[in-house]
Design a protein around this motif. Sequence first.
Motif, PDB file in Angstrom:
ATOM      1  N   UNK A 340      53.637  45.658  45.693  1.00 32.83           N
ATOM      2  CA  UNK A 340      54.865  46.456  45.614  1.00 32.83           C
ATOM      3  C   UNK A 340      54.717  47.589  44.599  1.00 32.83           C
ATOM      4  N   UNK A 341      54.078  47.294  43.470  1.00 31.49           N
ATOM      5  CA  UNK A 341      53.870  48.328  42.450  1.00 31.49           C
ATOM      6  C   UNK A 341      52.980  49.447  42.972  1.00 31.49           C
ATOM      7  N   UNK A 342      51.951  49.100  43.750  1.00 30.48           N
ATOM      8  CA  UNK A 342      51.042  50.114  44.286  1.00 30.48           C
ATOM      9  C   UNK A 342      51.742  50.969  45.330  1.00 30.48           C
ATOM     10  N   UNK A 343      52.541  50.343  46.193  1.00 24.99           N
ATOM     11  CA  UNK A 343      53.288  51.102  47.208  1.00 24.99           C
ATOM     12  C   UNK A 343      54.228  52.097  46.529  1.00 24.99           C
ATOM     13  N   UNK A 372      40.298  50.616  54.578  1.00 29.65           N
ATOM     14  CA  UNK A 372      40.319  50.187  55.971  1.00 29.65           C
ATOM     15  C   UNK A 372      41.734  49.986  56.501  1.00 29.65           C
ATOM     16  N   UNK A 373      42.618  49.473  55.680  1.00 29.77           N
ATOM     17  CA  UNK A 373      43.996  49.225  56.109  1.00 29.77           C
ATOM     18  C   UNK A 373      44.944  49.575  54.975  1.00 29.77           C
ATOM     19  N   UNK A 374      45.905  50.422  55.271  1.00 26.94           N
ATOM     20  CA  UNK A 374      46.843  50.875  54.243  1.00 26.94           C
ATOM     21  C   UNK A 374      47.641  49.694  53.698  1.00 26.94           C
ATOM     22  N   UNK A 375      47.732  49.571  52.392  1.00 24.12           N
ATOM     23  CA  UNK A 375      48.428  48.471  51.762  1.00 24.12           C
ATOM     24  C   UNK A 375      49.931  48.594  52.021  1.00 24.12           C
ATOM     25  N   UNK A 379      57.094  45.222  54.453  1.00 21.75           N
ATOM     26  CA  UNK A 379      57.219  46.089  55.610  1.00 21.75           C
ATOM     27  C   UNK A 379      57.111  47.586  55.326  1.00 21.75           C
ATOM     28  N   UNK A 380      56.899  47.949  54.085  1.00 26.32           N
ATOM     29  CA  UNK A 380      56.795  49.372  53.711  1.00 26.32           C
ATOM     30  C   UNK A 380      55.350  49.685  53.343  1.00 26.32           C
ATOM     31  N   UNK A 381      54.768  50.687  54.016  1.00 28.90           N
ATOM     32  CA  UNK A 381      53.381  51.049  53.776  1.00 28.90           C
ATOM     33  C   UNK A 381      53.288  52.108  52.674  1.00 28.90           C
ATOM     34  N   UNK A 382      52.166  52.062  51.957  1.00 24.91           N
ATOM     35  CA  UNK A 382      51.918  53.059  50.911  1.00 24.91           C
ATOM     36  C   UNK A 382      51.791  54.447  51.533  1.00 24.91           C
TER      37      UNK A 382
END
Length: 456
Positions: A340-343, A372-375, A379-382
């Motif tokens: 969550x902090x990174x997003x 390879x896959x967005x963190x 349900x919310x992508x970075x």
Amino acid sequence: MYFLGFLMPCFLWILTAVLLFFLFSFLLTVCVLYTQGIANREWREFSRTEMINNTLNPDFVRKFILDYFFEERQNLRFDLCMEKPLINEDGSFTICHKTEVVKNTLDPVWQAFKIPVKALCNGDYDRSIKVEVYDWDRDGGHDFIGEFNTSYREMSRGQSQFHSYEVRHVVAGVYSHTLTHTPTRIVKQAHTLILTLSCIVFCWISGNPSQPTSLHYMSPYQLNAYAMALRAVGEIIQDYDSDKMFPALGFGAKLPPDGRVSHEFALNGNPQNPYCSGIEGVMEAYYQSLKSVRLYGPTHFSPVINHVARYAQSVKDGSQYFILLIISDGVITDMAQTKESIVNAATLPMSIIIVGVGPAEFNEMIELDGDEERISSQGRFAERDIVQFVPFRDYIDRRGNHILSMARLAKEVLAEIPDQFLSYMRTRCIKPGPCPPAYNPAPAVHPLLTRRVSRI
């Protein structure tokens, strides 16, 4: 007699000055650029300028062009050499200027340029100046189109009018093109982008620093894994910080005097001012902390990410960009909060570098790296990829060359920073100031300006 005795030192001083003037007037000056290898630190000649004669203040025309790598420390050395010529003028030419590329046209128009008279003809208005024109080939075998000769005096006549010159192919003996020119001036502008390093962070899990089995072991003979990772990344990235003052934090430790567990404490022991002077200051604070705190788990990343995010939140105009370096040897125990902090941080001007030290698997840290896959979190992508994770063990030189190991690590972990930096600026439509024209080393059709060399 007293008067003659007074004049004698003055006469000798004047005579010495005159002799030095004539001595240096008959020397040729050249600047040589050397680059340093990463592994063996040997200096190798990269390029050199043209030779300038008859001056103690040479103004070189030839530029040194070399690739710049953000993620590497590129040490350069410039040697100024003076050589005494052994032969008289032999009619050869030295390059004074190369124009830019003009592609996909048989009627090229080059940008105006300015050359000092000293560099163009060494102050001799009648010295022969030759202009050569080439047609560029991708394989480097550029085709010679033709040339013409002129002089500064001839080119400077009638400055308000265009001058026409016929370009002749010497071998074919035919005239193939006509060049026109008019004297003009250009003004170059530059821009600067400031990259600010925000925070150096350590993760301490367990182990006694006094024991050789600990990753924090302070050996008198070599740096431990944490120190090598810090120095490898810090010594390069500190050059992009204006004041070289770095807040350094630790987490995963019990602090004196009451032994409370902290996941966000100042390495220098001053929570009101956690800044350290340069990477050496951070190293010193790290070593001092090992003597006063007790290493302890668990491993929480989110507090330090949020710590840096608060700084980045206050500076979103593109004037600063923050980088968080985390060095860890264990698993992440607050994975959901870290995601969550990174997003949240992906919308801010910051990047996160994670270096894993030791033999752990680091599966969770690999998951944070969004190559390879967005963190995502809930349900919310970075918005963008801001994390780069690297296990240090993959870049250690097996022969024990620690300098090479650190260079490999820094190259890998810093390689994505420029793209991450630019992605933030582009999405926010933040543009740098005016910059000089980009250098294009692949000439399509361009004249080569040379002047006759004078040798004594």
